[in-house]
Design an enzyme around this catalytic site. Structure first.
Site, PDB file in Angstrom:
ATOM      1  N   SER A  23       1.756   2.598   0.798  1.00 30.50           N
ATOM      2  CA  SER A  23       2.579   1.697   0.015  1.00 30.50           C
ATOM      3  C   SER A  23       1.766   0.515  -0.510  1.00 30.50           C
ATOM      4  O   SER A  23       0.918  -0.041   0.186  1.00 30.50           O
ATOM      5  CB  SER A  23       3.726   1.165   0.874  1.00 30.50           C
ATOM      6  OG  SER A  23       4.518   0.248   0.161  1.00 30.50           O
ATOM      7  N   GLY A  48       6.534  -1.442  -1.825  1.00 30.95           N
ATOM      8  CA  GLY A  48       7.628  -2.036  -1.083  1.00 30.95           C
ATOM      9  C   GLY A  48       8.807  -2.429  -1.950  1.00 30.95           C
ATOM     10  O   GLY A  48       8.642  -2.995  -3.030  1.00 30.95           O
ATOM     11  N   CYS A 132       4.094  -7.036   7.075  1.00 32.70           N
ATOM     12  CA  CYS A 132       3.329  -7.538   5.935  1.00 32.70           C
ATOM     13  C   CYS A 132       2.747  -8.907   6.278  1.00 32.70           C
ATOM     14  O   CYS A 132       3.486  -9.841   6.584  1.00 32.70           O
ATOM     15  CB  CYS A 132       4.211  -7.655   4.698  1.00 32.70           C
ATOM     16  SG  CYS A 132       3.296  -8.182   3.238  1.00 32.70           S
ATOM     17  N   ILE A 194      -2.458   1.695  10.534  1.00 26.02           N
ATOM     18  CA  ILE A 194      -2.082   0.294  10.656  1.00 26.02           C
ATOM     19  C   ILE A 194      -1.816  -0.318   9.277  1.00 26.02           C
ATOM     20  O   ILE A 194      -2.276   0.207   8.265  1.00 26.02           O
ATOM     21  CB  ILE A 194      -3.188  -0.525  11.358  1.00 26.02           C
ATOM     22  CG1 ILE A 194      -4.507  -0.410  10.581  1.00 26.02           C
ATOM     23  CG2 ILE A 194      -3.350  -0.099  12.797  1.00 26.02           C
ATOM     24  CD1 ILE A 194      -5.656  -1.274  11.132  1.00 26.02           C
ATOM     25  N   GLY A 247      -8.765   2.537   5.868  1.00 23.61           N
ATOM     26  CA  GLY A 247     -10.157   2.761   5.497  1.00 23.61           C
ATOM     27  C   GLY A 247     -10.549   4.190   5.209  1.00 23.61           C
ATOM     28  O   GLY A 247     -11.741   4.521   5.219  1.00 23.61           O
ATOM     29  N   GLY A 268      -5.113   4.316   1.032  1.00 22.83           N
ATOM     30  CA  GLY A 268      -4.750   3.061   0.397  1.00 22.83           C
ATOM     31  C   GLY A 268      -5.811   2.513  -0.525  1.00 22.83           C
ATOM     32  O   GLY A 268      -5.838   2.805  -1.729  1.00 22.83           O
TER      33      GLY A 268
END
Length: 308
Positions: A23, A48, A132, A194, A247, A268
């Protein structure tokens, strides 16, 4: 020998392969359609969504760091009504699981969001953002308090209408296993982890922070060792499926998360560097498994051999 099937099914979520997009790094998915076939992904986690539109944090909101990046977007989004009316209809036509990422400021609002999205057949699951690190109201505090994690999870689960509920956990805690247990006690079907680490950058020439928000979320290859440690610990602590994030920039990175116990992964920061990266990752993982003489992804999952 070849890997015949990368299909995964866990926690009520079924996907053609274990590769998802994280996200906030892939828009609503359609923005990346020019770079590849969305059906080659296992799942898309949309940016989000909050009840009302959010403008996000002031600029600058992104800063490059060695082996990663800082971001303080602040959950900029058009609100759930616009998502349902504008983005979701087009996403439903794609052969890919769509996960809605929820952001709110209290448990009641999280539940209200879940209630709205639970009626949408184009949403495969709900990912709850209780972690967040770069919004001033609520976010970080939820993810650092096991009691609040359980309360929010329970509120979403009650309104989810049978859709799988996924809790996204923060690494910015003393004991992530305790937070994971709290989410499971609240009814989470899946855990994703995470979220970003809290970090900051400064410019010595103008003596100002690199982010207008001062602090932001650190992501990218620099955080992978932390992410692997967290995923390993959580997989040892709870029985619900885990999705590994942090990562991932190669098939080897992705399989490291699978080996420590994850059922799937989310990509991500790599999407910013190579917008086509996620589209080929599943095939690259299959090729690497073949080289490792592994026929089934499930045979590799959780196969880490610990020292005696």
């Amino acid at each position: 020998m070849e890997v015949s099937d990368l299909k995964v099914s866990f926690g009520g979520l079924s996907m053609s392969n274990p590769v998802m997009t994280a996200s906030g790094t892939f828009g609503f998915g359609l923005e990346f359609a020019p770079y590849g076939d969305l059906s080659r992904l296992g799942g898309i986690v949309a940016k989000g969504i909050s009840m009302k539109p959010r403008e996000g944090n002031p600029m600058p909101r992104i800063a490059e760091t060695p082996c990663g990046m800082l971001n303080a977007i602040g959950i900029q989004n058009p609100g759930v009504e616009a998502f349902v009316k504008q983005a979701l209809p087009a996403l439903k036509r794609q052969d890919v699981a769509v996960v809605a990422n929820l952001y709110a400021c209290d448990a009641e609002e999280f539940g209200e969001l879940a209630g709205i999205l639970s009626t949408e057949d184009g949403v495969a699951a709900l990912e709850v953002n209780v972690s967040c690190p770069n919004v001033k109201e609520g976010g970080a505090a939820f993810g650092q308090d096991p009691a609040q994690i359980a309360k929010v999870t329970e509120a979403v689960k009650k309104r989810a209408g049978g859709k799988p509920v996924m809790l996204k956990l923060s690494p910015n805690v003393a004991d992530i296993a305790t937070c994971a247990r709290a989410a499971v006690e609240g009814g989470a079907d899946i855990l994703s982890l995470i979220n970003t680490l809290i970090g900051m950058g400064v410019d010595i020439r103008n003596r100002r922070p690199r982010l207008a928000n001062v602090v932001g979320g650190l992501s990218g290859p620099a955080i992978k060792p932390v992410a692997l440690r967290c995923v390993h610990q959580v997989c040892q602590a709870v029985d619900v499926p885990v999705i590994g994030i942090g990562g991932i920039a190669s098939a080897e990175d992705a399989l490291e998360f699978i080996m420590v116990g994850a059922h799937a992964v989310q990509v991500g920061t790599a999407n910013f560097l190579r917008p086509d990266f996620a589209f080929t990752l599943a095939e690259d993982m299959a090729q690497l498994l073949t080289e490792l003489c592994v026929e089934r992804l499930e045979d590799f999952r959780g196969s880490l051999q610990l020292p005696l």
